[in-house]
Design an enzyme around this catalytic site. Structure first.
Site, PDB file in Angstrom:
ATOM      1  N   SER A  53      -0.963   3.816   2.831  1.00 35.57           N
ATOM      2  CA  SER A  53      -2.203   3.030   2.850  1.00 35.57           C
ATOM      3  C   SER A  53      -2.189   2.101   4.066  1.00 35.57           C
ATOM      4  O   SER A  53      -1.435   2.316   5.005  1.00 35.57           O
ATOM      5  CB  SER A  53      -2.324   2.232   1.535  1.00 35.57           C
ATOM      6  OG  SER A  53      -3.603   1.622   1.469  1.00 35.57           O
ATOM      7  N   ASN A  54      -3.034   1.059   4.024  1.00 40.26           N
ATOM      8  CA  ASN A  54      -3.056   0.101   5.139  1.00 40.26           C
ATOM      9  C   ASN A  54      -3.406  -1.272   4.582  1.00 40.26           C
ATOM     10  O   ASN A  54      -3.570  -1.446   3.389  1.00 40.26           O
ATOM     11  CB  ASN A  54      -4.059   0.550   6.212  1.00 40.26           C
ATOM     12  CG  ASN A  54      -5.471   0.679   5.660  1.00 40.26           C
ATOM     13  OD1 ASN A  54      -6.048  -0.293   5.200  1.00 40.26           O
ATOM     14  ND2 ASN A  54      -5.993   1.903   5.656  1.00 40.26           N
ATOM     15  N   HIS A  55      -3.560  -2.260   5.509  1.00 40.96           N
ATOM     16  CA  HIS A  55      -3.647  -3.658   5.068  1.00 40.96           C
ATOM     17  C   HIS A  55      -5.065  -4.131   4.784  1.00 40.96           C
ATOM     18  O   HIS A  55      -5.279  -5.321   4.579  1.00 40.96           O
ATOM     19  CB  HIS A  55      -3.039  -4.559   6.153  1.00 40.96           C
ATOM     20  CG  HIS A  55      -1.611  -4.227   6.455  1.00 40.96           C
ATOM     21  ND1 HIS A  55      -0.586  -4.425   5.560  1.00 40.96           N
ATOM     22  CD2 HIS A  55      -1.055  -3.656   7.557  1.00 40.96           C
ATOM     23  CE1 HIS A  55       0.554  -4.005   6.105  1.00 40.96           C
ATOM     24  NE2 HIS A  55       0.310  -3.540   7.314  1.00 40.96           N
ATOM     25  N   SER A  56      -6.031  -3.235   4.777  1.00 38.84           N
ATOM     26  CA  SER A  56      -7.402  -3.701   4.556  1.00 38.84           C
ATOM     27  C   SER A  56      -7.547  -4.383   3.193  1.00 38.84           C
ATOM     28  O   SER A  56      -7.109  -3.867   2.178  1.00 38.84           O
ATOM     29  CB  SER A  56      -8.378  -2.519   4.636  1.00 38.84           C
ATOM     30  OG  SER A  56      -9.669  -2.942   4.261  1.00 38.84           O
ATOM     31  N   ALA A  66     -11.178   0.995   5.988  1.00 38.96           N
ATOM     32  CA  ALA A  66     -10.058   1.458   6.832  1.00 38.96           C
ATOM     33  C   ALA A  66      -9.561   2.739   6.185  1.00 38.96           C
ATOM     34  O   ALA A  66      -8.691   2.708   5.309  1.00 38.96           O
ATOM     35  CB  ALA A  66      -8.976   0.408   6.887  1.00 38.96           C
TER      36      ALA A  66
END
Ligand code: PMT
Length: 402
Positions: A209-212, A277
């Protein structure tokens, strides 16, 4: 006289910034507003009712009844009289009472009975402002639909510097004016927004995943809803929710899920804003069981995800608007303009990870906006809800008529 005929109930609470309520009162009166002031008991330690009565040309209320005349101040009438209940400054103490329904003075009683919109401007020391309890209380009253004018950053009474200063009275006035001049420019328009991260499964336990955080998308959703739009928010896992209860939220996990949700809605949409994102890649094979730790390393083969904005961009009708985002770390303008063309956006919002206060997780953002006709503009570092308003304004300026 942009506030002519507007009835504003100004709440003042116990903060060193209470002296600025005198400036604010004068500014509101100058713009033609009718102002009545309610003070909390501790506000009396910082500014006198006489000052505020003189400036507001009206009696100041700070107790349920006047011991001399025995006259009772009816908090319900005050709440019904007002077109806006503005509390500036709001102390951590009063904020806590608002958030938890505590009603132990005239000001908090008026808050609970007010039917008008409520706008609060916090002021406190920087560590207090960041304390989880204060953050939770701010989120709670935001969820009630109250408008929060975030504290500004600068030198504080304690001598420290940071976020906690009462928003300057001139800025508060701008918000009050824009509150009353709020347009319904997007009334009847259907708006699709993607927001937050996606999660691409590796096995039943792990994912990519990512930091959004979804804050940018939630600010956009609330801003569109505030201007009358019918908002559909396709929300990645764990992303921040918007405040407006009218917003339709569709929760998704993976890029594929997000695409399916968007594809189901796209044809009926007037405006699509791709703020999510979205993971560009996903594991080629998702293990059905938790992958056991063997050896020192693990290799995962990734495969390209569907590009949601690109795919829907190919289906965009001449009467639809697509707005994209670009999150870059270098060569920002070139990459943003490339995406603007490639994904058939009408407008792209560039945020660079190199700009302080911009991008993932922050309550603020700093953007450069490029349109398909070559127009561009650059913002300062601003709260994401203000960035959202700038984006909406640029959407309104597009030649595409929806
Ligand atoms: O959520 P926050 O914490 O508030 O952070 C906000 C944000 C940084 C996530 C937001 O401002 C932002 O920049 N969102 C886009 C992030 C992104 O994926 O940018 P990109 O340059 O990789 O993608 C370009 C555009 O294509 C974006 O509109 C994106 O939504 C879209 N895209 C990308 C990949 C993909 N598979 N499908 C897409 O639709």
């Amino acid at each position: 006289m942009l506030l002519k005929g507007k009835k504003i109930l100004l709440g003042v609470t116990g903060s060193i910034a209470a002296y600025k309520s005198a400036i604010l009162t004068r500014l509101l009166i100058k713009e033609g507003a009718e102002v009545q002031v309610i003070m909390s008991t501790s506000a009396l330690d910082f500014i006198t009712p006489l000052t505020l009565a003189t400036l507001s040309k009206s009696a100041v209320h700070h107790q349920f009844h006047d011991p001399k005349s025995g006259v009772w101040t009816n908090h319900v009438d005050l709440g019904l009289w007002a077109d806006l209940f503005l509390v500036a400054p709001i102390s951590a103490n009063t904020l806590g009472k608002f958030a938890n329904g505590i009603c132990d003075n005239l000001l908090t009683a008026t808050y609970l009975s007010a039917r008008c919109p409520v706008m609060v401007a916090p002021a406190m020391d920087l560590d207090m402002y960041q304390h989880p309890s204060v953050r939770e209380n701010l989120n709670k009253i935001k969820a009630f639909g109250n408008i929060i004018l975030e504290a500004e950053t600068g030198e504080l009474a304690s001598g420290l510097s940071g976020q906690g200063r009462l928003m300057e009275p001139e800025h508060i006035l701008e918000y009050v004016i824009s509150h009353f001049s709020k347009t319904e420019d997007f009334k009847g328009k259907k708006v699709l927004i993607t927001s937050g991260p996606t999660q691409e499964a590796i096995d039943p336990v792990r994912f990519i995943s990512n930091h959004s955080s979804g804050k940018m998308g939630a600010s956009l959703a609330d801003s569109f809803a505030e201007e009358g739009a019918d908002v559909y928010l396709v929300l990645g896992p764990g992303a921040v929710k918007p405040v407006d209860p009218k917003i339709k939220i569709i929760k998704v996990k993976s890029a594929e899920d997000m695409f399916q949700a968007c594809d189901n809605l796209h044809k009926q949409m007037d405006i699509c804003v791709f703020a999510a994102a979205v993971a560009d890649y996903a594991p080629k094979h998702v293990a059905s069981e938790k992958i056991k730790k063997e050896g020192d390393g693990m290799t995962i083969e990734l495969t390209k995800n569907i590009d949601i904005a690109y795919t829907l961009g190919k289906q965009k009708s001449p009467f639809q608007i697509h707005v994209g985002f670009a999150l870059e770390t270098e060569n920002e303008e070139f990459h943003a303009k490339t995406k603007l063309q490639k994904k058939n956006f009408d407008l792209i919002v560039l945020n660079s990870m190199r700009d302080a206060g911009a991008g993932f997780q922050h309550d603020t953002n700093k953007v450069r906006i490029f349109t398909e006709e070559g127009k561009s503009l650059e913002s300062e570092v601003l709260p994401k809800n203000e960035i959202a308003k700038i984006i909406l304004k640029e959407i309104k300026n597009l030649p595409v008529k929806i």
